[in-house]
Design a protein around this motif. Sequence first.
Motif, PDB file in Angstrom:
ATOM      1  N   LYS A  12       0.945  -1.260   0.207  1.00 11.39           N
ATOM      2  CA  LYS A  12      -0.155  -0.105   0.223  1.00 11.39           C
ATOM      3  C   LYS A  12       0.755   1.187  -0.026  1.00 11.39           C
ATOM      4  N   LYS A  13       0.493   2.471  -0.705  1.00  9.94           N
ATOM      5  CA  LYS A  13       1.071   3.395  -0.845  1.00  9.94           C
ATOM      6  C   LYS A  13       0.143   4.579  -1.261  1.00  9.94           C
ATOM      7  N   ILE A  14       0.641   5.827  -0.805  1.00  7.38           N
ATOM      8  CA  ILE A  14      -0.146   6.933  -1.101  1.00  7.38           C
ATOM      9  C   ILE A  14       0.295   7.603  -2.499  1.00  7.38           C
ATOM     10  N   LYS A  15      -0.835   7.675  -3.378  1.00  9.96           N
ATOM     11  CA  LYS A  15      -0.531   8.125  -4.837  1.00  9.96           C
ATOM     12  C   LYS A  15      -1.151   9.463  -4.857  1.00  9.96           C
ATOM     13  N   GLU A  16      -0.434  10.581  -5.181  1.00 10.78           N
ATOM     14  CA  GLU A  16      -0.974  11.753  -5.265  1.00 10.78           C
ATOM     15  C   GLU A  16      -1.597  12.283  -6.714  1.00 10.78           C
ATOM     16  N   PHE A  17      -2.697  12.721  -6.671  1.00  8.49           N
ATOM     17  CA  PHE A  17      -3.336  13.115  -8.402  1.00  8.49           C
ATOM     18  C   PHE A  17      -3.265  14.770  -8.369  1.00  8.49           C
TER      19      PHE A  17
END
Length: 289
Positions: A12-17
């Motif tokens: 799991k990782k945080i992805k920025e849009f």
Amino acid sequence: HYEKTVVENGLKKIKEFPASIDRWSMVGNDPKKWELTKSIAVAGDIHWISTSADKTVAVLAGKDTLIFRPDKGTVGNVGLKQAYSLHYMAEISPDGKHAYVSNTQERVIHMVDVATQKVVDTWKLTVLNPNPPNLWPVEMRITQDDKILVTADFGDHKVSFCDRTKKGGACKFVKTGTDWPHGVAWTNDGQRALILSFEKMPVIAQEWKNAKIKSSTLIIDRNTHKVVATLKWPLSVSHAQPIPTKTKQEELLLPSSFGTIARSRMNGTITGQLVVGEGYPMPAMLVSF
């Protein structure tokens, strides 16, 4: 701009849009027929937008502060880098010459020259509670003559008045007792500030729905900073915005808890209500009347 938790290679990782400014063609009453006509990518994290009276320029604030010119399609970065995007407010003068951006952690207001996109002054607000339960200011409004800025200092139980014509803003505050100031506006003549306050800080949505949170509007004189009247509302009003009028009989637009919009005279008499559906109380921006 938003972040989303995604799974890549089992982790799991945080992805920025990236953020964008979108222009919509909203013809007719059927949202299904509205069309996205233009989208401009923005290299920043944006929470708030404020536009000039003629809609030729806007200031956007969040982790970044941007100056957007819709007619030219250009976006300029002021260079104000904030640590946290939520509750960073932006306000622009009606003539589009000055922008005001709050820093809710440092409790300051930055004044920006729109033409040069540079910070030209910083105003420090008085802090009464060094460890408030909420960030503030949560909202601010400039007068039509671009001279006096009023801020709602939610977690500090007060409002502040800053003078754009004086270096450092010469900010003064007015206590709101135990109430929590949330929304601010100016009367049409710019001589009185309208301060919407909650009697207590809402904790859960159910409190809004059951109308357990009462609210009031303080009317404060621009020059003396004295409270000249207090209007009590029998519902959870979130803002009190004057309805533009050419007569002396001013009226207020009152968005309230869970999708009710009320209309009131300046003496606090509610003259009508409209139920538009369930939802949280949010600012009502009166476009035309």
